[in-house]
Enzyme design. Structure first.
Site, PDB file in Angstrom:
ATOM      1  N   HIS A  86      75.423 -57.445  12.631  1.00 31.58           N
ATOM      2  CA  HIS A  86      75.169 -56.718  13.875  1.00 31.58           C
ATOM      3  C   HIS A  86      75.681 -57.488  15.086  1.00 31.58           C
ATOM      4  O   HIS A  86      75.851 -58.710  15.064  1.00 31.58           O
ATOM      5  CB  HIS A  86      73.675 -56.444  14.033  1.00 31.58           C
ATOM      6  N   GLU A 125      66.968 -58.023   7.187  1.00 32.55           N
ATOM      7  CA  GLU A 125      66.951 -59.465   7.419  1.00 32.55           C
ATOM      8  C   GLU A 125      65.779 -60.098   6.679  1.00 32.55           C
ATOM      9  O   GLU A 125      64.796 -59.428   6.351  1.00 32.55           O
ATOM     10  CB  GLU A 125      66.855 -59.747   8.927  1.00 32.55           C
TER      11      GLU A 125
END
Length: 343
Positions: free
Chosen positions: A65, A177
């Protein structure tokens, strides 16, 4: 430990997790393309390439990201990662500039036209990165097409993004994550942890920026993204007092790659996170030249894209070869030359 499913003198592909005591049972199914680590004197007699059927290969484009508000605050002070103000962190203005640049790159390189599926971690920063990178140019009035993102979604000043002529987008929890324990900060900067906050150490173990919002909210902000694979509206995977160990992240990542290998799509983009990518890709490349190992597993910077070939070495893929041609089996007198050649 290096898996020995191939002959011992071949070392084209990776099938082990180096920091685990034993190989993962499912890891031998998959490989990331790499070179051989053969000594120089063996190069002339032993191949330094890997040869696999084309229909057992996929191209995957892995993307971290773009810059989020948690990245900025965390660089200033590691304690900021513990702040609830960073819950489900969104992109910064610089992060959106990074997305715009990557969007231009995937269009100019032709990647965007080849991708058949975009898989994305269901956090705000990855969702914004995915739709900004691989989505359409923007919503236009009068065009009846689903929106990948509504205008201003996630504290942004961005216009709506269309899914017109874009591939499907699907959110998957297994590429989220990892969870980070406060022990990292205890080791990094002991002095910030006062005794009065020690009790918090026992219960506050992970970063709020890695906790996702409810899927109901995401569906409003990102209408054209498919969230059907996510079973619960609330985030039940994020725990305030449990740290996911590195080996568990690697195991989760390998299972995620196994899932990718079962998909029918041949070219897939995955938008995810640095910790997930680092631990997962570190599972590969252990029988390659160190430079290739580093190319596979080095840490991603914000909005970085790397492309790999994912090989299914088992029979899990049911897709038939589309480019192979069977030829003709000769019979009678016409077969004599072929039969003679085989003797």
């Amino acid at each position: 430990m290096i898996h020995q499913s191939m002959t011992s003198n071949l070392s084209f592909y990776i099938s082990s997790v180096s920091h685990l005591s034993s190989p993962l049972p499912s890891l031998s199914r998959l490989s990331l393309r790499c070179c051989s680590s053969l000594p120089a004197h063996d190069m002339e007699t032993k191949p330094s390439q890997g040869l696999y059927p084309l229909h057992r290969c996929k191209t995957i484009h892995l993307v971290r990201h773009a810059q989020g508000i948690h990245n900025v605050e965390g660089e200033k002070n590691h304690k900021a990662y513990l702040s609830e103000d960073l819950f489900d962190a969104h992109l910064t203005p610089l992060g959106w500039q990074q997305v715009d640049n990557l969007h231009k790159h995937v269009n100019a390189s032709g990647i965007s036209n080849r991708i058949e599926l975009v898989v994305v971690s269901p956090l705000l920063r990855t969702l914004q990165t995915a739709v900004g990178t691989f989505g359409g140019e923007g919503y236009k009035d009068g065009v009846n097409t689903p929106l990948l993102m509504t205008a201003g979604a996630g504290n942004s000043d961005r216009p709506a993004i269309s899914r017109l002529n874009r591939p499907p987008f699907i959110a998957v929890e297994s590429c989220r994550e990892h969870l980070v324990c406060l022990l990292f900060y205890l080791l990094h900067d002991w002095h910030f942890l006062e005794m009065k906050t020690f009790a918090m150490f026992l219960v506050q173990g992970v970063h709020p920026c890695d906790r996702r919002s409810n899927i109901t909210k995401y569906r409003e902000l990102f209408p054209a993204i498919d969230f059907s694979l996510i079973e619960t509206d609330e985030d039940v995977l994020w725990k305030p007092d449990i740290r996911e160990e590195d080996k568990d992240i690697a195991t989760r990542g390998v299972k995620f790659f196994n899932w990718l290998s079962t998909r029918k799509e041949k070219e897939i983009a995955v938008v995810t996170h640095s910790g997930f990518l680092y631990q997962t890709l570190n599972s590969f490349g252990n029988d390659c030249d160190p430079s290739v190992k580093n190319e596979i597993s080095k840490k991603f910077v914000n909005c970085e894209l790397r492309s790999f070939v994912l090989v299914d070495k088992c029979m899990s893929s049911s897709d038939p070869p589309m480019t192979n041609y069977p030829g003709t089996i000769l019979t009678g007198e016409d077969a004599s030359s072929d039969i003679a050649d085989q003797k």
